[in-house]
Design a protein around this motif. Structure first.
Motif, PDB file in Angstrom:
ATOM      1  N   GLU A  79       0.837  -1.217   0.000  1.00  0.00           N
ATOM      2  CA  GLU A  79       0.000   0.000   0.000  1.00  0.00           C
ATOM      3  C   GLU A  79       0.860   1.250   0.000  1.00  0.00           C
ATOM      4  N   LEU A  80       1.866   1.256   0.895  1.00  0.00           N
ATOM      5  CA  LEU A  80       2.745   2.422   0.984  1.00  0.00           C
ATOM      6  C   LEU A  80       3.526   2.595  -0.325  1.00  0.00           C
ATOM      7  N   GLU A  81       4.007   1.483  -0.874  1.00  0.00           N
ATOM      8  CA  GLU A  81       4.761   1.562  -2.131  1.00  0.00           C
ATOM      9  C   GLU A  81       3.896   2.162  -3.242  1.00  0.00           C
ATOM     10  N   GLU A  82       2.616   1.756  -3.265  1.00  0.00           N
ATOM     11  CA  GLU A  82       1.714   2.246  -4.304  1.00  0.00           C
ATOM     12  C   GLU A  82       1.490   3.755  -4.154  1.00  0.00           C
ATOM     13  N   VAL A  83       1.294   4.204  -2.910  1.00  0.00           N
ATOM     14  CA  VAL A  83       1.087   5.641  -2.665  1.00  0.00           C
ATOM     15  C   VAL A  83       2.309   6.428  -3.146  1.00  0.00           C
ATOM     16  N   LEU A  84       3.497   5.935  -2.821  1.00  0.00           N
ATOM     17  CA  LEU A  84       4.725   6.650  -3.208  1.00  0.00           C
ATOM     18  C   LEU A  84       4.902   6.616  -4.729  1.00  0.00           C
ATOM     19  N   ARG A  85       4.519   5.486  -5.330  1.00  0.00           N
ATOM     20  CA  ARG A  85       4.653   5.355  -6.793  1.00  0.00           C
ATOM     21  C   ARG A  85       3.742   6.377  -7.479  1.00  0.00           C
ATOM     22  N   ILE A  86       2.485   6.474  -7.008  1.00  0.00           N
ATOM     23  CA  ILE A  86       1.523   7.414  -7.617  1.00  0.00           C
ATOM     24  C   ILE A  86       2.034   8.849  -7.478  1.00  0.00           C
ATOM     25  N   ASP A  90      10.219   8.657  -5.967  1.00  0.00           N
ATOM     26  CA  ASP A  90      11.115   7.503  -6.164  1.00  0.00           C
ATOM     27  C   ASP A  90      12.135   7.349  -5.045  1.00  0.00           C
ATOM     28  N   GLU A  91      12.563   8.483  -4.515  1.00  0.00           N
ATOM     29  CA  GLU A  91      13.589   8.429  -3.463  1.00  0.00           C
ATOM     30  C   GLU A  91      13.072   7.649  -2.249  1.00  0.00           C
ATOM     31  N   ARG A  92      11.864   8.016  -1.809  1.00  0.00           N
ATOM     32  CA  ARG A  92      11.310   7.330  -0.631  1.00  0.00           C
ATOM     33  C   ARG A  92      10.900   5.893  -0.969  1.00  0.00           C
ATOM     34  N   LEU A  93      10.479   5.690  -2.201  1.00  0.00           N
ATOM     35  CA  LEU A  93      10.113   4.333  -2.628  1.00  0.00           C
ATOM     36  C   LEU A  93      11.338   3.414  -2.510  1.00  0.00           C
ATOM     37  N   THR A  94      12.479   3.924  -2.925  1.00  0.00           N
ATOM     38  CA  THR A  94      13.710   3.126  -2.829  1.00  0.00           C
ATOM     39  C   THR A  94      14.028   2.825  -1.368  1.00  0.00           C
TER      40      THR A  94
END
Ligand code: G1P
Length: 303
Positions: A79-86, A90-94
């Motif tokens: 869920e968190l990854e999806e929010v960051l992706r949208i 990218d920095e926080r996703l990594t």
């Protein structure tokens, strides 16, 4: 080189994380102290990163009742990854995926908190008949001073077990395991002939403290099974190492110490934890300049 030396590569790291963290209550009421943030990462993530850098990508946590937060941290959070992706962040996703992609993580529960030696014994099934490393979460080692890599070299060359030693002021020796050592004449390596867990200053056989990094021969398991409760009524890893130090090398005995002179941060009690956070933050390129400027002004005004 003994027969056992170099025979098996060390692949597995064991990280005890079952303590109650009483020194950090109430922060540790519902989460393990290993999850306390050091700057912006849980302390335990630094430890896992250190193991992975040293080539140990199989990590076993010895946990207690509070293992949920650990499991969640080293798992995916879709869920968190999806929010960051949208958001396109990218920095926080990594950052978020980094923890789950680090290593193969396993868990075993300690059941009863009977001491560090008992926690290590819980790893026997997973580790089997291989040498392995133990990393304690209270000690953070600066990645620029990779002492675990050096300890693994010593194990490969000499066999037996290898512990990490640091010279400390004599007055603080009673906070640590303390070895009796003999110089080998080869730089940073000493032979350990005896060990005492948290001795009184007057009884300390040296000014070296055992730091929370160990490379252990699997012979330690049999020794731990026979180890009686020691200091504080707990089964102490130090007591098992004492036996290993006096056992013949062809039976998996022999203990060497690597004398470490690098940067270590102690997160074991509240004051040293706060010092470690400040020190590490000051060295960070993204936070350091601003923090250092503020810290100087703040310190200048302290009574
Ligand atoms: C443990 C060990 C001790 C060692 C220390 C290093 O103690 O029992 O021998 O010196 O870690 O951090 P603890 O600090 O968990 O009481």
């Amino acid at each position: 080189m003994t027969q056992r030396a170099g025979r098996q590569v060390v692949r597995k790291a064991v990280v005890p994380a079952a303590g109650f963290g009483t020194r950090f209550l109430p922060a540790t009421k519902a989460m393990p102290k290993e999850m306390l943030p050091v700057v912006d990462k849980p302390a335990i993530q630094y430890v896992v990163e250190e193991a992975v850098v040293a080539g140990l990508d199989d990590v076993l946590f010895i946990t207690g009742r509070n293992k949920r937060a650990l499991e969640d941290h080293f798992d995916r959070n879709f869920e968190l990854e999806e929010v960051l992706r949208i958001k396109g962040d990218d920095e926080r996703l990594t950052m978020v995926t980094a923890a789950s992609d680090l290593a193969r993580i396993h868990y075993v529960r300690q059941g009863e908190p009977l001491g560090l030696g008992h926690a290590v014994l819980m790893a026997e099934n997973h580790v089997g008949d291989e040498p392995f490393a133990v990393l304690l979460g209270d000690d953070l080692i600066d990645p620029r001073d990779p002492v675990l890599v050096r300890m693994l070299q010593v194990r490969a060359e000499c066999g037996g077990s290898v512990i990490c030693l640091m010279a400390v002021p004599r007055a603080s020796i009673s906070l640590y395991g303390c070895p009796a050592v003999v110089e080998t004449g080869s730089g940073d390596v000493v032979i350990v002939t005896d060990l005492i867990e948290k001795p009184d200053v007057a009884e300390a056989p040296s000014s070296f403290a055992v730091i929370g990094r160990y490379v252990l021969d699997p012979a330690v398991f049999e020794v731990l099974r026979a180890t009686k409760p020691g200091r504080g009524g707990e089964i102490q890893l130090t007591d098992a190492l004492r036996v290993l130090a006096q056992m013949p090398e062809d039976a998996g005995g022999g203990v060497r110490g690597v004398v470490f002179g690098g940067r270590r941060y102690d997160t074991g009690d509240r004051v040293s934890y706060l010092q470690s956070v400040i020190q590490m933050a000051c060295e960070r390129p993204d936070l350091g300049p601003e923090l250092r400027t503020w810290l100087k002004e703040f310190a200048a005004e302290l009574p």
